[in-house]
Write a protein that holds these residues in place. Structure first.
Motif, mmCIF file in Angstrom:
data_model
loop_
_atom_site.group_PDB
_atom_site.id
_atom_site.type_symbol
_atom_site.label_atom_id
_atom_site.label_comp_id
_atom_site.label_asym_id
_atom_site.label_seq_id
_atom_site.Cartn_x
_atom_site.Cartn_y
_atom_site.Cartn_z
ATOM 1 N N LEU A 100 0.800 -1.222 0.000
ATOM 2 C CA LEU A 100 0.000 0.000 0.000
ATOM 3 C C LEU A 100 0.837 1.279 0.000
ATOM 4 O O LEU A 100 0.290 2.371 0.132
ATOM 5 C CB LEU A 100 -0.956 -0.009 1.198
ATOM 6 N N GLY A 101 2.155 1.134 -0.131
ATOM 7 C CA GLY A 101 3.001 2.319 -0.229
ATOM 8 C C GLY A 101 2.838 3.251 0.958
ATOM 9 O O GLY A 101 2.943 2.848 2.103
ATOM 10 N N GLU A 102 2.538 4.507 0.668
ATOM 11 C CA GLU A 102 2.405 5.535 1.699
ATOM 12 C C GLU A 102 0.985 5.671 2.233
ATOM 13 O O GLU A 102 0.702 6.553 3.046
ATOM 14 C CB GLU A 102 2.873 6.884 1.134
ATOM 15 N N PHE A 103 0.051 4.815 1.791
ATOM 16 C CA PHE A 103 -1.339 4.887 2.244
ATOM 17 C C PHE A 103 -1.405 4.844 3.769
ATOM 18 O O PHE A 103 -0.712 4.064 4.404
ATOM 19 C CB PHE A 103 -2.143 3.718 1.663
ATOM 20 N N GLN A 104 -2.257 5.686 4.336
ATOM 21 C CA GLN A 104 -2.449 5.712 5.780
ATOM 22 C C GLN A 104 -3.900 5.393 6.114
ATOM 23 O O GLN A 104 -4.813 6.064 5.633
ATOM 24 C CB GLN A 104 -2.077 7.085 6.349
ATOM 25 N N LEU A 105 -4.109 4.367 6.920
ATOM 26 C CA LEU A 105 -5.447 3.989 7.362
ATOM 27 C C LEU A 105 -5.858 4.817 8.583
ATOM 28 O O LEU A 105 -7.014 4.876 8.941
ATOM 29 C CB LEU A 105 -5.478 2.486 7.679
ATOM 30 N N GLY A 106 -4.879 5.484 9.197
ATOM 31 C CA GLY A 106 -5.173 6.326 10.352
ATOM 32 C C GLY A 106 -5.199 5.579 11.670
ATOM 33 O O GLY A 106 -5.806 6.043 12.636
ATOM 34 N N VAL A 107 -4.553 4.419 11.713
ATOM 35 C CA VAL A 107 -4.475 3.646 12.960
ATOM 36 C C VAL A 107 -3.016 3.326 13.257
ATOM 37 O O VAL A 107 -2.187 3.306 12.354
ATOM 38 C CB VAL A 107 -5.289 2.330 12.884
ATOM 39 N N GLY A 108 -2.744 3.073 14.509
ATOM 40 C CA GLY A 108 -1.415 2.637 14.916
ATOM 41 C C GLY A 108 -1.449 1.149 15.240
ATOM 42 O O GLY A 108 -2.318 0.419 14.765
ATOM 43 N N PHE A 109 -0.534 0.729 16.071
ATOM 44 C CA PHE A 109 -0.474 -0.679 16.445
ATOM 45 C C PHE A 109 -1.512 -0.988 17.515
ATOM 46 O O PHE A 109 -1.725 -0.203 18.428
ATOM 47 C CB PHE A 109 0.927 -1.037 16.939
ATOM 48 N N GLU A 110 -2.175 -2.153 17.369
ATOM 49 C CA GLU A 110 -3.152 -2.601 18.354
ATOM 50 C C GLU A 110 -2.709 -3.957 18.902
ATOM 51 O O GLU A 110 -1.980 -4.021 19.871
ATOM 52 C CB GLU A 110 -4.549 -2.696 17.728
ATOM 53 N N ASN A 111 -3.093 -5.016 18.254
ATOM 54 C CA ASN A 111 -2.773 -6.375 18.715
ATOM 55 C C ASN A 111 -1.739 -7.000 17.782
ATOM 56 O O ASN A 111 -1.876 -8.119 17.347
ATOM 57 C CB ASN A 111 -4.030 -7.236 18.764
ATOM 58 N N HIS A 112 -0.702 -6.277 17.488
ATOM 59 C CA HIS A 112 0.260 -6.646 16.451
ATOM 60 C C HIS A 112 1.042 -7.922 16.780
ATOM 61 O O HIS A 112 1.302 -8.230 17.928
ATOM 62 C CB HIS A 112 1.205 -5.481 16.157
ATOM 63 N N THR A 113 1.348 -8.624 15.689
ATOM 64 C CA THR A 113 2.110 -9.870 15.779
ATOM 65 C C THR A 113 3.012 -9.998 14.561
ATOM 66 O O THR A 113 2.711 -9.438 13.510
ATOM 67 C CB THR A 113 1.175 -11.098 15.873
ATOM 68 N N SER A 114 4.068 -10.747 14.716
ATOM 69 C CA SER A 114 4.969 -11.054 13.600
ATOM 70 C C SER A 114 4.755 -12.467 13.075
ATOM 71 O O SER A 114 5.359 -12.846 12.083
ATOM 72 C CB SER A 114 6.440 -10.929 14.049
ATOM 73 N N HIS A 115 3.919 -13.235 13.761
ATOM 74 C CA HIS A 115 3.749 -14.646 13.431
ATOM 75 C C HIS A 115 2.274 -15.000 13.230
ATOM 76 O O HIS A 115 1.672 -15.647 14.084
ATOM 77 C CB HIS A 115 4.380 -15.522 14.518
ATOM 78 N N PRO A 116 1.714 -14.588 12.087
ATOM 79 C CA PRO A 116 0.312 -14.921 11.831
ATOM 80 C C PRO A 116 0.129 -16.414 11.575
ATOM 81 O O PRO A 116 1.001 -17.071 11.018
ATOM 82 C CB PRO A 116 -0.019 -14.112 10.576
ATOM 83 N N SER A 117 -1.002 -16.932 12.007
ATOM 84 C CA SER A 117 -1.380 -18.312 11.712
ATOM 85 C C SER A 117 -2.035 -18.361 10.344
ATOM 86 O O SER A 117 -2.447 -17.335 9.795
ATOM 87 C CB SER A 117 -2.369 -18.815 12.768
ATOM 88 N N VAL A 118 -2.163 -19.556 9.792
ATOM 89 C CA VAL A 118 -2.832 -19.727 8.502
ATOM 90 C C VAL A 118 -4.231 -19.117 8.591
ATOM 91 O O VAL A 118 -4.985 -19.414 9.516
ATOM 92 C CB VAL A 118 -2.917 -21.220 8.125
ATOM 93 N N GLY A 119 -4.532 -18.237 7.646
ATOM 94 C CA GLY A 119 -5.834 -17.586 7.599
ATOM 95 C C GLY A 119 -5.903 -16.258 8.324
ATOM 96 O O GLY A 119 -6.908 -15.560 8.245
ATOM 97 N N ASP A 120 -4.845 -15.870 9.031
ATOM 98 C CA ASP A 120 -4.821 -14.571 9.691
ATOM 99 C C ASP A 120 -4.459 -13.487 8.681
ATOM 100 O O ASP A 120 -3.582 -13.685 7.826
ATOM 101 C CB ASP A 120 -3.786 -14.538 10.821
ATOM 102 N N ILE A 121 -5.121 -12.354 8.812
ATOM 103 C CA ILE A 121 -4.851 -11.206 7.950
ATOM 104 C C ILE A 121 -4.412 -10.055 8.848
ATOM 105 O O ILE A 121 -5.110 -9.694 9.802
ATOM 106 C CB ILE A 121 -6.092 -10.822 7.119
ATOM 107 N N LEU A 122 -3.235 -9.506 8.536
ATOM 108 C CA LEU A 122 -2.656 -8.424 9.323
ATOM 109 C C LEU A 122 -2.627 -7.134 8.517
ATOM 110 O O LEU A 122 -2.467 -7.159 7.295
ATOM 111 C CB LEU A 122 -1.212 -8.757 9.723
ATOM 112 N N PHE A 123 -2.745 -6.013 9.233
ATOM 113 C CA PHE A 123 -2.532 -4.697 8.632
ATOM 114 C C PHE A 123 -1.309 -4.085 9.288
ATOM 115 O O PHE A 123 -1.255 -3.951 10.519
ATOM 116 C CB PHE A 123 -3.751 -3.783 8.838
ATOM 117 N N TYR A 124 -0.329 -3.725 8.468
ATOM 118 C CA TYR A 124 0.874 -3.065 8.968
ATOM 119 C C TYR A 124 0.741 -1.575 8.662
ATOM 120 O O TYR A 124 0.667 -1.187 7.488
ATOM 121 C CB TYR A 124 2.125 -3.655 8.294
#
Length: 136
Positions: A52-76
């Motif tokens: 998403l390049g420089e796109f900003q969703l306007g949120v910071g970190f919440e329940n962040h993880t580096s190790h998603p399980s199969v089927g998990d979708i993360l927003f960085y």
């Protein structure tokens, strides 16, 4: 929890929002229907991502993880690397050329998980695929 339909590479998945990422979920819901391209990850293992390049969703970190399980979708939300969405279809350790990253786990695939590996290998071997996220 809210359900979202995700369509990509001829597959349909149903995801549920994650209660521990309320700000990310609320901001993402405002984008729906959301159309993008999925490409295969470069550093993270078995995953596909939406750069998403420089796109900003306007949120910071919440329940962040580096190790998603199969089927998990993360927003960085950006910082060390560009903003992105990543979906794990197998063993995944979220990273960039700058090193490990962590993203907000905001969606989890609850239906169609059996097709995730096929989605991942299609993106790997056939290139970018259209993806649509929409309210049900």
């Amino acid at each position: 929890m809210t359900r979202i339909r995700i369509t990509a590479a001829g597959h349909t998945f149903i995801a549920e929002t994650h209660p521990d990422a309320p700000l990310t979920v609320a901001a993402f819901m405002n984008l729906l229907p959301y159309r993008q391209k999925l490409i295969h990850v470069r550093w993270s293992g078995e995953g596909v991502w939406v750069p998403l390049g420089e796109f900003q969703l306007g949120v910071g970190f919440e329940n962040h993880t580096s190790h998603p399980s199969v089927g998990d979708i993360l927003f960085y939300p950006g910082g060390y690397s560009e903003t992105e969405i990543i979906l794990a279809y197998g063993a995944c350790s979220f990273a960039s050329k700058m090193g490990p990253l962590a993203g907000n786990h905001f969606l989890t695939i609850v239906e169609g998980r059996q097709h995730l590996r096929k989605l991942g290998t299609t993106v790997l071997w056939q290139g970018a695929q259209d993806v649509v996220f929409e309210k049900m």
